[in-house]
Every structure is written in C-alpha cells, then in structure tokens.
Design an enzyme around this catalytic site. Structure first.
Site, PDB file in Angstrom:
ATOM      1  N   ASP A  59       0.816  -1.206   0.000  1.00  0.00           N
ATOM      2  CA  ASP A  59       0.000   0.000   0.000  1.00  0.00           C
ATOM      3  C   ASP A  59       0.856   1.265   0.000  1.00  0.00           C
ATOM      4  O   ASP A  59       0.477   2.283  -0.579  1.00  0.00           O
ATOM      5  CB  ASP A  59      -0.933   0.004   1.211  1.00  0.00           C
ATOM      6  CG  ASP A  59      -2.102  -0.964   1.054  1.00  0.00           C
ATOM      7  OD1 ASP A  59      -2.335  -1.426  -0.080  1.00  0.00           O
ATOM      8  OD2 ASP A  59      -2.780  -1.252   2.061  1.00  0.00           O
ATOM      9  N   GLY A  60       2.033   1.217   0.640  1.00  0.00           N
ATOM     10  CA  GLY A  60       2.906   2.379   0.669  1.00  0.00           C
ATOM     11  C   GLY A  60       3.370   2.791  -0.716  1.00  0.00           C
ATOM     12  O   GLY A  60       3.492   3.992  -1.016  1.00  0.00           O
ATOM     13  N   ASN A 133      -3.854   8.740   2.123  1.00  0.00           N
ATOM     14  CA  ASN A 133      -4.259   8.211   3.422  1.00  0.00           C
ATOM     15  C   ASN A 133      -4.512   9.322   4.440  1.00  0.00           C
ATOM     16  O   ASN A 133      -5.600   9.416   4.989  1.00  0.00           O
ATOM     17  CB  ASN A 133      -3.192   7.270   3.987  1.00  0.00           C
ATOM     18  CG  ASN A 133      -3.488   5.813   3.716  1.00  0.00           C
ATOM     19  OD1 ASN A 133      -4.456   5.480   3.046  1.00  0.00           O
ATOM     20  ND2 ASN A 133      -2.666   4.936   4.258  1.00  0.00           N
ATOM     21  N   ASP A 134      -3.491  10.143   4.675  1.00  0.00           N
ATOM     22  CA  ASP A 134      -3.631  11.106   5.765  1.00  0.00           C
ATOM     23  C   ASP A 134      -2.575  12.201   5.730  1.00  0.00           C
ATOM     24  O   ASP A 134      -1.549  12.093   5.068  1.00  0.00           O
ATOM     25  CB  ASP A 134      -3.567  10.387   7.120  1.00  0.00           C
ATOM     26  CG  ASP A 134      -2.360   9.443   7.250  1.00  0.00           C
ATOM     27  OD1 ASP A 134      -1.253   9.843   6.871  1.00  0.00           O
ATOM     28  OD2 ASP A 134      -2.549   8.308   7.710  1.00  0.00           O
ATOM     29  N   ASP A 163       0.575  13.858  21.276  1.00  0.00           N
ATOM     30  CA  ASP A 163       1.710  13.512  20.411  1.00  0.00           C
ATOM     31  C   ASP A 163       1.515  14.094  19.020  1.00  0.00           C
ATOM     32  O   ASP A 163       2.467  14.212  18.255  1.00  0.00           O
ATOM     33  CB  ASP A 163       1.849  11.990  20.302  1.00  0.00           C
ATOM     34  CG  ASP A 163       2.393  11.368  21.573  1.00  0.00           C
ATOM     35  OD1 ASP A 163       2.647  12.096  22.539  1.00  0.00           O
ATOM     36  OD2 ASP A 163       2.567  10.131  21.596  1.00  0.00           O
TER      37      ASP A 163
END
Length: 280
Positions: A59-60, A133-134, A163
């Site tokens: 997926d990356g 994705n984000d 965080d």
C-alpha cells in the site's frame, strides 16, 4: 508507443523479478515500460506523460504513486506485494488476468479523494503536500507532546496537547488513524477523520467531519521543538511555533484499478481481524 511507468519497490524481493515479466507483457502489446525504483521515500514525480502506472509493492507504494498521479489524472494499477492490501487490490498470481481486463476496459476503477495541507508562516504559504491516506501533524519523537489549537471552518474545535493529530481520508481510515483509535469509514463515503494521537485528556475523541470544510491547526510553543507535518508518512516538512496548517480536500482525485469496496472489506476481515463476535 504509449508509455507505462512501473514502480518497483526495491524492498520487496518479488518486485524486481515481477517487473521483468510485466515489462515483457507490456512490450508485447505495444507499450513502452519505464522502470522507477522506489525505496519507500522519494521527492521525484516520474509519472508525467504516462498512460498509466503499475505499482509492484504494498500500500505504501500505491500511496506514493497516487500522490504523483492525481495531478495528471493518471490511473494506478496496484499489484499487492505487501502485508495488508487495502488499496493494492491486484494479487500477484492474477496480475496478468487483471491487466488484460484493464486494457480491454473491463476492470473496476475507483475514484478516491485525497487530503491537502498548506503551511502558512508569517502570512505566507511556505509548503504544501497531499496524501491519499492522511496528513499528520506531530512531534518528531514519539515520546514528546506538542500544543496546538484546532479550528474547523473558523470555529474553535479544541485546544490540544498530544503527540499529534491525524487528518485521514476514508481510504486511510484503516491505517494510522485506526491504530490511534479512529473509526473505520467505508471508502465510498466522503469524509474527514480528525484523530488525536495520545492526547493528554480523557475527553479527546476522534470526530468525523464534512470534507467540504477547512481545518486549521495553529502550532503553539511547546517543550518539543521538533514538530513535523507528514503526508502518508512519506513526505515530511518541519514546522515551527506560530505556523498555521490548513487542511482541505484536494481538488484532484486518483483512479485506482481493482481498488473495490469488496476488496476493502475482505482485507478488513482477513488483515485487521475485524469481527463482531468474541472469537476475532
């Protein structure tokens, strides 16, 4: 001849040998295959002028290709050599059959939204990036917290010490956002998922937002000086106190071949072990 880019993930053993087979297949059909070796990080955009892009990785690798291709409207044909396969929907044993179907116009193609971030510093735009994705704003070191104010359509949403924070698409809802406690969203829906990362508050919870809106993150002074903005965990930009990060839906979408809702739910059950019963 029509040019086809083949993105070869150099960290996957099968990728190099499969690239030879895919290249031979394309040449037999009158295409010009061009190989691009990808090691997980790259600032290059090698897709311009291509008819479509084939990714040989997980997926990356698809995330990298999607960010490159969305601007030009170039489809991505993702062969899954990775672990999850939420968006890399073509299994290695079926790549030839699936590619035949795609070239004959019989393969399903999904349109997926991307999220876009822009960094405003001293009133000027100094950086921008997109993610399938984000988009993540976080401390560079995972054991550190940062302070920020978050606004949605200029309405103050929260004062956050954590965080970091994740702004995810439905496509990315099974990734980092899910690991941080965010909801899983059907990829056919259009939404933003706002997910705090290890917030210093019991009341900080994920929120699903309308993607038509604009999110603003104001970076405040923190003990931590190393604060970063990342897209899909691959494109990274250093932030400073006083910066504003504006997050919106990208004006462009990406076409993903065989990235179907059916494959999404199969991966959810088999890879994420999602279950409604006690024996997950």
């Amino acid at each position: 001849m029509k040019k086809v880019l083949v993105v070869v993930n150099t960290k996957k053993e099968k990728s190099t040998s499969l690239a030879k087979d895919v290249s031979a297949y394309l040449e037999e059909r009158g295409y010009e295959p061009c190989l691009f070796h990808f090691d997980g990080f790259s600032k290059k955009n090698p897709v311009k002028g291509c008819e479509f892009v084939i990714t040989l990785g997980g997926d990356g690798t698809v995330l990298f290709a999607a960010r490159c291709c969305s601007k030009y409207g170039i489809p991505v044909f993702p062969v899954n050599l990775g672990e999850f396969g939420f968006i890399a929907g073509v299994q290695p044993a079926k790549w030839k059959k699936c590619l035949d179907a795609y070239l004959s116009g019989k393969a399903p193609v999904a349109e997926r939204s991307l999220v876009k971030a822009e960094v405003i510093r001293d009133g000027k735009s100094v950086a921008d990036c997109i993610g399938l994705n984000d988009i993540v704003v976080s401390a560079k070191e995972s054991v550190s917290t940062i302070s920020m104010e978050v606004y949605y359509n200029k309405q103050r949403l929260t004062q956050l010490k954590s965080d970091g924070v994740i702004f995810s698409t439905p496509t990315g809802s099974t990734g980092y956002s899910c690991s941080a406690g965010g909801p899983i969203i059907d990829p056919d829906l259009d939404a933003f998922i706002f997910t705090p990362i290890n917030a210093f508050s019991l009341s900080a919870r994920p929120i699903v937002l309308n993607p038509e809106g604009e999110i603003s993150v104001l970076i405040q002074e923190s003990r931590t000086k190393e604060i970063v903005l990342s897209a899909d965990g691959q494109s990274v930009y250093k932030l400073m106190a006083g910066d504003a990060v504006k997050v919106v839906r990208s004006e462009n979408k990406v076409s993903l071949v065989y990235c179907t809702t059916e494959n999404f739910y199969k991966a959810l059950l088999s890879k994420r072990n999602w279950s409604g019963g006690p024996n997950a």
